[in-house]
Structures are given as C-alpha cells and as structure tokens.
Write a protein that holds these residues in place. Structure first.
Motif, PDB file in Angstrom:
ATOM      1  N   THR A 151       4.986   3.535   8.370  1.00 25.30           N
ATOM      2  CA  THR A 151       4.337   2.278   8.043  1.00 25.30           C
ATOM      3  C   THR A 151       5.325   1.128   8.095  1.00 25.30           C
ATOM      4  O   THR A 151       6.539   1.334   8.108  1.00 25.30           O
ATOM      5  CB  THR A 151       3.678   2.341   6.645  1.00 25.30           C
ATOM      6  OG1 THR A 151       2.916   1.146   6.434  1.00 25.30           O
ATOM      7  CG2 THR A 151       4.714   2.508   5.560  1.00 25.30           C
ATOM      8  N   ARG A 152       4.784  -0.067   8.112  1.00 24.07           N
ATOM      9  CA  ARG A 152       5.610  -1.271   8.097  1.00 24.07           C
ATOM     10  C   ARG A 152       5.919  -1.683   6.657  1.00 24.07           C
ATOM     11  O   ARG A 152       7.000  -2.153   6.346  1.00 24.07           O
ATOM     12  CB  ARG A 152       4.863  -2.377   8.817  1.00 24.07           C
ATOM     13  CG  ARG A 152       5.588  -3.674   8.873  1.00 24.07           C
ATOM     14  CD  ARG A 152       4.807  -4.671   9.689  1.00 24.07           C
ATOM     15  NE  ARG A 152       5.407  -5.962   9.544  1.00 24.07           N
ATOM     16  CZ  ARG A 152       4.784  -7.101   9.759  1.00 24.07           C
ATOM     17  NH1 ARG A 152       3.551  -7.093  10.155  1.00 24.07           N
ATOM     18  NH2 ARG A 152       5.408  -8.224   9.589  1.00 24.07           N
ATOM     19  N   SER A 153       4.936  -1.499   5.757  1.00 24.87           N
ATOM     20  CA  SER A 153       5.088  -1.905   4.366  1.00 24.87           C
ATOM     21  C   SER A 153       4.462  -0.829   3.484  1.00 24.87           C
ATOM     22  O   SER A 153       3.402  -0.302   3.805  1.00 24.87           O
ATOM     23  CB  SER A 153       4.361  -3.241   4.156  1.00 24.87           C
ATOM     24  OG  SER A 153       4.334  -3.593   2.801  1.00 24.87           O
ATOM     25  N   ILE A 154       5.104  -0.505   2.373  1.00 26.50           N
ATOM     26  CA  ILE A 154       4.600   0.552   1.499  1.00 26.50           C
ATOM     27  C   ILE A 154       4.694   0.129   0.039  1.00 26.50           C
ATOM     28  O   ILE A 154       5.663  -0.505  -0.372  1.00 26.50           O
ATOM     29  CB  ILE A 154       5.338   1.890   1.730  1.00 26.50           C
ATOM     30  CG1 ILE A 154       4.668   3.038   0.963  1.00 26.50           C
ATOM     31  CG2 ILE A 154       6.798   1.763   1.376  1.00 26.50           C
ATOM     32  CD1 ILE A 154       5.179   4.419   1.357  1.00 26.50           C
ATOM     33  N   VAL A 155       3.651   0.480  -0.728  1.00 18.64           N
ATOM     34  CA  VAL A 155       3.624   0.285  -2.170  1.00 18.64           C
ATOM     35  C   VAL A 155       3.342   1.654  -2.766  1.00 18.64           C
ATOM     36  O   VAL A 155       2.366   2.300  -2.402  1.00 18.64           O
ATOM     37  CB  VAL A 155       2.506  -0.697  -2.593  1.00 18.64           C
ATOM     38  CG1 VAL A 155       2.408  -0.782  -4.110  1.00 18.64           C
ATOM     39  CG2 VAL A 155       2.720  -2.055  -1.977  1.00 18.64           C
ATOM     40  N   VAL A 156       4.222   2.103  -3.665  1.00 17.55           N
ATOM     41  CA  VAL A 156       4.047   3.404  -4.305  1.00 17.55           C
ATOM     42  C   VAL A 156       4.003   3.186  -5.813  1.00 17.55           C
ATOM     43  O   VAL A 156       4.972   2.728  -6.405  1.00 17.55           O
ATOM     44  CB  VAL A 156       5.197   4.380  -3.947  1.00 17.55           C
ATOM     45  CG1 VAL A 156       4.960   5.732  -4.614  1.00 17.55           C
ATOM     46  CG2 VAL A 156       5.325   4.535  -2.439  1.00 17.55           C
ATOM     47  N   VAL A 157       2.861   3.499  -6.408  1.00 15.26           N
ATOM     48  CA  VAL A 157       2.700   3.367  -7.851  1.00 15.26           C
ATOM     49  C   VAL A 157       3.251   4.633  -8.503  1.00 15.26           C
ATOM     50  O   VAL A 157       3.095   5.739  -7.972  1.00 15.26           O
ATOM     51  CB  VAL A 157       1.208   3.165  -8.212  1.00 15.26           C
ATOM     52  CG1 VAL A 157       1.010   3.104  -9.719  1.00 15.26           C
ATOM     53  CG2 VAL A 157       0.674   1.901  -7.554  1.00 15.26           C
ATOM     54  N   GLU A 158       3.887   4.463  -9.639  1.00 18.97           N
ATOM     55  CA  GLU A 158       4.471   5.596 -10.351  1.00 18.97           C
ATOM     56  C   GLU A 158       3.420   6.682 -10.568  1.00 18.97           C
ATOM     57  O   GLU A 158       2.298   6.411 -10.998  1.00 18.97           O
ATOM     58  CB  GLU A 158       5.023   5.136 -11.706  1.00 18.97           C
ATOM     59  CG  GLU A 158       5.704   6.232 -12.474  1.00 18.97           C
ATOM     60  CD  GLU A 158       6.299   5.745 -13.790  1.00 18.97           C
ATOM     61  OE1 GLU A 158       6.820   6.583 -14.518  1.00 18.97           O
ATOM     62  OE2 GLU A 158       6.216   4.539 -14.075  1.00 18.97           O
ATOM     63  N   GLY A 159       3.791   7.905 -10.237  1.00 13.64           N
ATOM     64  CA  GLY A 159       2.885   9.040 -10.361  1.00 13.64           C
ATOM     65  C   GLY A 159       2.414   9.567  -9.013  1.00 13.64           C
ATOM     66  O   GLY A 159       2.011  10.712  -8.901  1.00 13.64           O
TER      67      GLY A 159
END
Length: 140
Positions: A107-115
């Motif tokens: 991916t170009r951009s990633i958001v990973v939320v805790e868990g």
C-alpha cells in the motif's frame, strides 16, 4: 448532387454521450457466502464470507464479522474482519482493532489501530509505485 441526398445514407444517428455511471455499492451481508472472485469498479461492503478474490474495487469495507479467503486489490481498503490472502491497496489501507490479515500487504498509506494483527510482509510504495522500504513482520 448525390452527396447531399438522403438516399443511401447509412450513417448512424449521433447520440448524446451518456453520463458517467456512479460505481455501485455491493453488500455481502452477514450469513451470506460467496464462492468465486468478485470483480467491480465500485464499493464492496463485506459482512459475510467470500472464498475468492476481490478485484478492481474502488473501495473494500470488510466488517468485523466479515471474512475474505483470497486476495484483495482495491484503491482503498478498510479491514475490521479477517483476510486470508494478500492485500494491495493502491492508495490507503486501514486496519481496525479487530482486523486480522494472514498475508502480505502492499500500500501507499497504512493506518494500524492497536490490536490489529498482521502475519505477513508489509511493503510501502510511493505515489509512482516505487518501493520505498519493505518492512518485515515476524511470523508468530
């Protein structure tokens, strides 16, 4: 002066250009199972189960109870459920706290939320799709 006569004229009528069609929203509801690939240029919301790949979507929204056993290729992907396969999100990938991916990510951009859990490699690309820096995630 046959060039101006209506006889023998086989030209099709000019029709106005049809307006662009808005990409459709497809919903795979909870309890629904699909076996086979899903190909669309629209938005796919998955709360059920797909055994097959999702190809060419503008956006894929995988709900908390949703499962995809196959690859996902889309412009934007939001995962709250389970993916057993690779994910290619051309623009953006969001992994919510309930997300689990067993496969590689590009991916170009990633958001990973805790868990959220990732079991695979994460590869980030820039706007021109050149690899910036591969990040290896240790397999548990």
């Amino acid at each position: 002066m046959a060039m101006f006569s209506k006889e023998g004229s086989a030209k099709p009528e000019a029709r106005p250009a049809s307006p662009p069609v808005e990409a459709a929203l497809s919903i795979i509801a909870s309890g629904m199972r699909i076996t086979g690939d899903v190909e669309t240029s629209g938005v796919v919301k998955v709360d059920g189960e797909i055994t097959g790949s999702i190809i060419g979507a503008r956006q894929v929204l995988l709900g908390r109870g949703g499962t995809v056993r196959g690859n996902i290729g889309a412009g934007e992907v939001v995962v709250g459920g389970t993916v057993e396969g690779s994910v290619v999100a051309r623009e953006r990938l969001e992994l919510q706290a309930s997300a689990a991916i067993d496969g590689d990510i590009e991916t170009r951009s990633i958001v990973v939320v805790e868990g959220a859990r990732i079991n695979g490699r994460v590869r980030m690309t820039d706007a021109a799709n050149h690899v910036v820096e591969p990040l290896r995630i240790a397999r548990a």
